[in-house]
Write a protein that holds these residues in place. Structure first.
Motif, mmCIF file in Angstrom:
data_model
loop_
_atom_site.group_PDB
_atom_site.id
_atom_site.type_symbol
_atom_site.label_atom_id
_atom_site.label_comp_id
_atom_site.label_asym_id
_atom_site.label_seq_id
_atom_site.Cartn_x
_atom_site.Cartn_y
_atom_site.Cartn_z
ATOM 1 N N THR A 184 -4.960 95.663 53.288
ATOM 2 C CA THR A 184 -3.823 94.748 53.251
ATOM 3 C C THR A 184 -3.659 94.131 51.869
ATOM 4 N N ARG A 185 -2.507 93.546 51.649
ATOM 5 C CA ARG A 185 -2.256 92.857 50.382
ATOM 6 C C ARG A 185 -3.140 91.620 50.251
ATOM 7 N N PHE A 186 -3.491 91.011 51.371
ATOM 8 C CA PHE A 186 -4.363 89.845 51.349
ATOM 9 C C PHE A 186 -5.771 90.221 50.892
ATOM 10 N N ALA A 187 -6.261 91.379 51.323
ATOM 11 C CA ALA A 187 -7.594 91.832 50.923
ATOM 12 C C ALA A 187 -7.589 92.399 49.507
ATOM 13 N N LYS A 188 -6.578 93.201 49.193
ATOM 14 C CA LYS A 188 -6.512 93.800 47.857
ATOM 15 C C LYS A 188 -5.069 94.159 47.518
ATOM 16 N N PRO A 189 -4.397 93.325 46.727
ATOM 17 C CA PRO A 189 -3.011 93.631 46.350
ATOM 18 C C PRO A 189 -2.941 94.845 45.434
ATOM 19 N N LEU A 190 -1.967 95.708 45.685
ATOM 20 C CA LEU A 190 -1.730 96.841 44.800
ATOM 21 C C LEU A 190 -0.767 96.413 43.700
ATOM 22 N N LEU A 191 -1.113 96.695 42.453
ATOM 23 C CA LEU A 191 -0.280 96.321 41.303
ATOM 24 C C LEU A 191 0.323 97.567 40.674
ATOM 25 N N TYR A 192 1.548 97.443 40.205
ATOM 26 C CA TYR A 192 2.258 98.561 39.596
ATOM 27 C C TYR A 192 2.784 98.146 38.227
ATOM 28 N N PHE A 197 6.706 96.501 33.873
ATOM 29 C CA PHE A 197 7.135 96.497 32.479
ATOM 30 C C PHE A 197 8.606 96.887 32.353
ATOM 31 N N GLU A 198 9.104 97.710 33.251
ATOM 32 C CA GLU A 198 10.532 98.057 33.230
ATOM 33 C C GLU A 198 11.378 96.895 33.758
ATOM 34 N N LEU A 199 10.934 96.293 34.848
ATOM 35 C CA LEU A 199 11.692 95.190 35.439
ATOM 36 C C LEU A 199 11.642 93.937 34.568
ATOM 37 N N ASN A 200 10.498 93.709 33.915
ATOM 38 C CA ASN A 200 10.356 92.535 33.045
ATOM 39 C C ASN A 200 11.423 92.487 31.962
#
Length: 289
Positions: A184-192, A197-200
């Motif tokens: 889950t995101r609570f246990a381990k968030p996945l980062l992209y 960097f494109e959205l920023n």
């Protein structure tokens, strides 16, 4: 009840001894520097996962701040508190080293002390990738939105935005002595970071969501001297903590471009508010203060 973190930071700023406080990190020359704590029985319980899971989440929580400000993590200062009864110090060092290698950062120092619980504190130095992204710069009429996965390849069900509110409640109520669901995101968030960097580059302002959108909006309101009109019915998405997904403010005419770029990376960009004149207030209490 007044947010204690807010009260402390306000008083500290009044001393005249601060610089750059208010964002996920601070820009110093070619680097963005960010620091975050990850404390036992505040941010995690050891029974919730293997030691490797705990260490990796600690790293991800800190790396997220650097990505959020449009920088690449390069170096880490690690302060570690070890309980007196803790066994497996060599194994912990191995796990930390492997995690640092996995995310291409070098540990350049820190401190280790003995206390009653297991605590981590990371200071990360990230190399800027052009213009940094801060929480300031929102203009009247801008659209605020958050990122959520749209594909099973990005953990659609377990990593979707807003689920952590329920995950946290369940963990505190039913998982006091056993593991939590580790994908889950609570246990381990996945980062992209490639997507970020494109959205920023499109966004006027942005931040990663750690305390929950309901906590962040009043802070953004004060900083930008604007209010926010909700475009989406309130729900768990508003109050969910520890998402470590991005909250973006973008010009209205960039909404389609933002959504298309997120879609390219198997994510949705979900608009939830519009900036307006006034001030935004939310009275719900921060979950860990």
């Amino acid at each position: 009840m007044r947010d204690r973190e807010k009260a402390f930071i306000h008083s500290l700023k009044q001393s005249g001894a601060t610089f750059g406080i208010g964002d996920d990190g601070v820009e110093i020359d070619n680097y963005v520097v960010a620091s975050d704590a990850f404390f036992e029985d505040v941010h995690f319980k050891r029974v919730w996962g293997d030691l490797s899971d705990i260490v990796e989440k600690c790293f991800l929580v800190n790396l997220s701040d650097i990505y959020a400000m449009h920088a690449i993590p390069r170096f880490v200062l690690l302060t570690l508190t070890l309980p007196k009864e803790f066994k497996g110090v060599a194994n912990l060092a191995k796990i930390i080293g492997e995690c640092a290698l996995k995310y291409s950062v070098k540990i350049i120092g820190g401190d280790t002390i003995t206390a009653d619980k297991l605590h981590f504190s990371l200071t990360v130095l990230g190399e800027k990738q052009g213009r940094i992204l801060t929480r300031k710069g929102i203009k009247k009429g801008d659209i605020l939105g958050y990122i959520s996965p749209k594909s099973i390849l990005t953990g659609l069900k377990t990593q979707s935005f807003g689920r952590n509110a329920k995950m946290l409640k369940n963990a505190l109520r039913f998982n006091k002595h056993k593991k939590i669901q580790n994908n889950t995101r609570f246990a381990k968030p996945l980062l992209y970071p490639k997507m970020l960097f494109e959205l920023n580059r499109i966004a006027r302002a942005g931040m990663d969501i750690s305390d929950g959108i309901f906590m962040e909006l009043p802070r953004l309101s004060r900083l930008n001297r604007l209010g926010f009109k909700m475009l989406k019915v309130k729900g768990d998405w508003l109050y969910s903590p520890e998402e470590y997904q991005m909250l973006y403010a973008i010009p209205k005419n960039k909404l389609k471009k933002m959504q298309n770029l997120a879609f390219k990376h198997r994510h949705f960009f979900i608009p939830f508010a519009k900036s307006v004149r006034g001030r935004f207030k939310e009275t719900k209490k921060n979950w860990h203060c």
